[in-house]
Write an enzyme that holds these catalytic residues in place. Sequence first.
Site, mmCIF file in Angstrom:
data_model
loop_
_atom_site.group_PDB
_atom_site.id
_atom_site.type_symbol
_atom_site.label_atom_id
_atom_site.label_comp_id
_atom_site.label_asym_id
_atom_site.label_seq_id
_atom_site.Cartn_x
_atom_site.Cartn_y
_atom_site.Cartn_z
ATOM 1 N N GLU A 437 0.837 -1.205 0.000
ATOM 2 C CA GLU A 437 0.000 0.000 0.000
ATOM 3 C C GLU A 437 0.870 1.252 0.000
ATOM 4 O O GLU A 437 1.654 1.479 0.923
ATOM 5 C CB GLU A 437 -0.896 0.001 1.256
ATOM 6 C CG GLU A 437 -1.735 1.250 1.412
ATOM 7 C CD GLU A 437 -2.501 1.288 2.746
ATOM 8 O OE1 GLU A 437 -3.218 2.265 2.978
ATOM 9 O OE2 GLU A 437 -2.381 0.330 3.534
ATOM 10 N N ASP A 510 -1.232 -1.068 5.601
ATOM 11 C CA ASP A 510 -1.173 -0.513 6.951
ATOM 12 C C ASP A 510 -2.207 -1.212 7.821
ATOM 13 O O ASP A 510 -3.249 -1.657 7.330
ATOM 14 C CB ASP A 510 -1.478 0.986 6.934
ATOM 15 C CG ASP A 510 -0.394 1.787 6.233
ATOM 16 O OD1 ASP A 510 -0.686 2.921 5.810
ATOM 17 O OD2 ASP A 510 0.732 1.258 6.088
ATOM 18 N N ASP A 512 -4.594 -0.347 9.533
ATOM 19 C CA ASP A 512 -5.686 0.570 9.880
ATOM 20 C C ASP A 512 -6.892 0.318 8.983
ATOM 21 O O ASP A 512 -6.907 -0.651 8.205
ATOM 22 C CB ASP A 512 -5.221 2.032 9.785
ATOM 23 C CG ASP A 512 -4.725 2.397 8.398
ATOM 24 O OD1 ASP A 512 -4.076 3.435 8.252
ATOM 25 O OD2 ASP A 512 -4.989 1.621 7.431
ATOM 26 N N ASP A 514 -8.144 1.939 6.425
ATOM 27 C CA ASP A 514 -7.885 1.983 4.982
ATOM 28 C C ASP A 514 -7.156 0.734 4.514
ATOM 29 O O ASP A 514 -7.448 0.194 3.444
ATOM 30 C CB ASP A 514 -7.061 3.222 4.632
ATOM 31 C CG ASP A 514 -7.934 4.462 4.557
ATOM 32 O OD1 ASP A 514 -9.174 4.308 4.459
ATOM 33 O OD2 ASP A 514 -7.374 5.582 4.603
#
Length: 648
Positions: A437, A510, A512, A514
Amino acid sequence: MAENVEEEKKNEDYSGSSITVLEGLEAVRVRPAMYIGSTDIRGLHHLVWEVVDNSVDEALAGFCNHIEISILPGNGIRVTDNGRGIPTDIHPKEKVGTLEVVMTKLHAGGKFDSNSYKVSAGLHGVGVSCVNALSTKLIATVRRNGKVVTQTFSKGVPCGPQQEIGTCAADDHGTTIEFYPDDTIFSETVYVYDTLATRFRELAFLMSGLRLTLTDEREETGEEKPSETFCFPGGVSEFVRYVDEHRTPLFNEPIHLVLPDGQYPLEVAMWYNDGYQENFFSFVNNVNTYDGGTHVTGFKTALTRVISKFAQDMPKGKKDISITADDIREGLTAVIAIKVSQPQFEGQTKRKLGNSEIASYVASAFGAKLDEYFQENPAAVKVILDKVYFAAQAREAAHKARTLARRKNVLESGGLPGKLADCSSRDPKECEMFIVEGDSAGGSAKQGRKREFQAILPLRGKILNVEKASLHRVLDTEEIQNLVNAIGCGLGTECKLEKLRYNKIVIMTDADVDGSHIQTLLLTFFFRYMRPLIDEGHVYLAMPPLYKLKVGLKERYLFDEKEKEIAMAELEDKKNVTITRFKGLGEMSPEQLFETTMDPEKRFLKQCYVEDAVVADQIFSMLMGEDVEPRRKFIETNAYKVLNDLDI
Ligand code: 0RA
């Protein structure tokens, strides 16, 4: 009047008028090709078109509804119409019978009133006098005013004055022209029945209500003489029906639009079938413009504009694929017939209308009429738009297939996406590809990786949600193309694991929201388009640490909240303790990233597989929702239930 003419003629030496006739028509005999195009079989048939055209003009003027054509023994042709009949009175200027003037004057064209749509079937418009000049014998017979008047010619020269040979009913009227082409001029003198039949059928379609009868009266075979009558009250609508006879139409009746009163009288019939070709037949003044021209251009413009307009009102789902003019014309059969007073024909064969003003006229006049028709016939619009969108999808799919095929070839010759930092090993069994990412994390991963067997493909942002987009759109995005090309095993039914370039495909995002979203989008793509990859256990999720714990000089990585709590509890004195939370992969140094997430000796990977295909299908399709937030929430809390986690 006719009687006077006869009286005068009888008392006159006929040679006077014959000389002027010779001057004009001799030119036709010297250079016949200049007048009728050629002296081969085409020129031979051209004579018939020329004669029939005069009768058609009578029909256009509303005075004639039946034309009979016979092929005679000796390869003559006889054309009889029930028009007004060529006038037989004395011509004021030429001082001979009008019949004779019509038959002997070049470009007299038959009529003296301005006959604005006269172009002649052969495009040359030379008139019946040329036929006369090129015939060893021509007999013109007129029924008019209760009398039957005839005049005979040889090579264009009158054999004598016109003669009244009988009477007819007062309401009987018409003209018969019988001629025998000169075999010293024509290389071919045998008429082809089918050639004539085809043209008369076409004429009958173009002139609805006009009856054309063709009979072959040549050699006596004992069998019934071939004879056909063509008459189509439905006009060009029946033309389209005839053309599509062996196709499957999409609706019962062709769309038939007539604009008789405009600047250029126009008639269009169109019908969609389940095939792929576009089939246009265009005519100017009843002449087939095989190469189209400005009238066809105008038609296409209007069609594209109007259909596109109605396409705007389609349900949203359909609209994300864009339609082209070609999509709109796929499976369309259309006849476009226009009348133009001064047509200009272009091209080598003069089969293309050149008048530029016609394009804009047809575009606006026909466009308005078609728009009106569609407003009144929404059912037709729906059927057409369904077909058009189907065509668009098929086109895009075909395009994608071609592009991918091409790309595959590029790939085979070593070409790979520019963003891919490939590994040096060519043994797929030991190779891994990290889908990373963001470009910055991608950069760290490239620096930190084991180059021999680890490849890095950075992803910018999010890939398309393949559940919400058509295959064609999915494959259009660069990110997905890169992905497909890097992985190398192909898509859908073409997904072949023998071609897989990496044993492990690792999604590294990541830790998180997203990141979870990106994972799900990628997994959805693999699930929908590269299913064997998941089924055979090639797809993994990387597990980057959430925290770095530093106690004195010792460092530890913690992968989730639970691990963090335990570690914190274990710490007795909390001096020299620092704990850092990684906001993203990009915050780690290349060494850290390798050590924590990529190093096969130390990392954690989750292997993805599908527990239940039906459930997975439901869940992935559920992710189609328009609202991003609920979808994200769902992904965060539920996505991993679909995927069984397996630590390595
Ligand atoms: C000149 C004037 C008129 C008709 C024709 C010629 C005419 C020519 C041909 C050739 C074949 N069939 C034809 N029918 C008519 C107009 C006559 C009038 O005004 O009455």
